[in-house]
Design an enzyme around this catalytic site. Sequence first.
Site, PDB file in Angstrom:
ATOM      1  N   SER A 131     114.331 -46.001 -66.740  1.00  0.00           N
ATOM      2  CA  SER A 131     114.246 -47.487 -66.845  1.00  0.00           C
ATOM      3  C   SER A 131     114.274 -48.246 -65.520  1.00  0.00           C
ATOM      4  O   SER A 131     115.205 -47.827 -64.691  1.00  0.00           O
ATOM      5  CB  SER A 131     115.181 -48.058 -68.010  1.00  0.00           C
ATOM      6  OG  SER A 131     115.460 -49.378 -67.789  1.00  0.00           O
ATOM      7  N   TYR A 156     123.357 -49.422 -70.603  1.00  0.00           N
ATOM      8  CA  TYR A 156     122.172 -49.140 -70.859  1.00  0.00           C
ATOM      9  C   TYR A 156     121.673 -48.385 -69.397  1.00  0.00           C
ATOM     10  O   TYR A 156     121.017 -47.216 -69.361  1.00  0.00           O
ATOM     11  CB  TYR A 156     121.074 -50.023 -71.448  1.00  0.00           C
ATOM     12  CG  TYR A 156     119.850 -49.747 -71.376  1.00  0.00           C
ATOM     13  CD1 TYR A 156     119.578 -48.621 -72.274  1.00  0.00           C
ATOM     14  CD2 TYR A 156     118.898 -50.248 -70.756  1.00  0.00           C
ATOM     15  CE1 TYR A 156     118.022 -48.291 -72.490  1.00  0.00           C
ATOM     16  CE2 TYR A 156     117.705 -49.938 -70.534  1.00  0.00           C
ATOM     17  CZ  TYR A 156     117.016 -48.871 -71.472  1.00  0.00           C
ATOM     18  OH  TYR A 156     115.978 -48.414 -71.404  1.00  0.00           O
TER      19      TYR A 156
END
Length: 341
Positions: A131, A156
Amino acid sequence: MHSNPWVLITGAAGFIGFHLSKKLCDSGYNVVGIDNLNDYYDVRIKESRLAILKTKPEFSFEKIDLVDYKGLQDLFSKHSFKYVVNLAAQAGVRYSLTHPHAYLESNMRGFLNVLEACRHNGVQHLVYASSSSVYGANRKMPFSVHHNVDHPISLYAASKKSNELMAHTYSALYNLPTTGLRFFTVYGPYGRPDMALFLFTKAIVEEKPIEVFNNGLMKRDFTFVDDIVESVSRLVPKAPTADRDWSGLAPDPATSFAPYRIYNIGNNKPVELLRFIEIIEEKLGKKAIKKFLPLQDGDVPETYADIDDLVREINFKPSTTIEEGITKFVDWYKEYYQIKI
């Protein structure tokens, strides 16, 4: 007769997993999709995606959670997967602030199970989703895969950075070719209901206020889903090899002495949040009620992808404009929810 290669896509009922499964089925692969169909967001949209995939003869689906290693082992023993694309993950920066344990289970334990299954079953290439959030506190623009990314600001992001480290370990120890893809704010039809485009569209249609963080002073490298899946489908058969020029004296984070690569996949054109909202308003023919708020914990003010390595590798550059992409999303949204505006 040359049979079509088998590919496993984890998270196949998810947003990117759905679009990639469709693309690979149409490109001559046999696709097995797995998903745990969790209720992080409305499961009905996942079921709608699956219903479309199940019309394709090349596609088969099994409900498996990556944390279930035995279930994964059984699946690998039934098929000889040439390629694996791991898109299953607990997504979302904000959710990671309130539900940290979900990220450890799915994104770390689940990914370890995938690595082990690939290692023991002769998989020729593991492609996995990382990501743009791994860039964390970095401020040097555009974000380059050759920059150090040791300052994540959400769990995350930390879980995605951990995936890159775990993949490198397996590439180094077991010669498993791995490619990590740092996706930059993916959007498009059948998108995730927790993402800005979906939230904004829904709120504007329902004449409810939208939350505009950092007082609108955000920039995002929004990337249309078709550009993402075109990039991924070109990378799947291109297993990385060791970089002969790699040096431990000046270690390049994007390559390795092992068969390991990292790429950014972004549009390479950051868009201001207020402009993004303006386009949604234009496409809906309705004005947004804006509620301006400060920058949220875990969020970064700007993302901007350097994609030179990607373009060199696959001879393709994401180029869908934000206007084209939002038009396609809004058209889908109105049709899917049968909305007349």
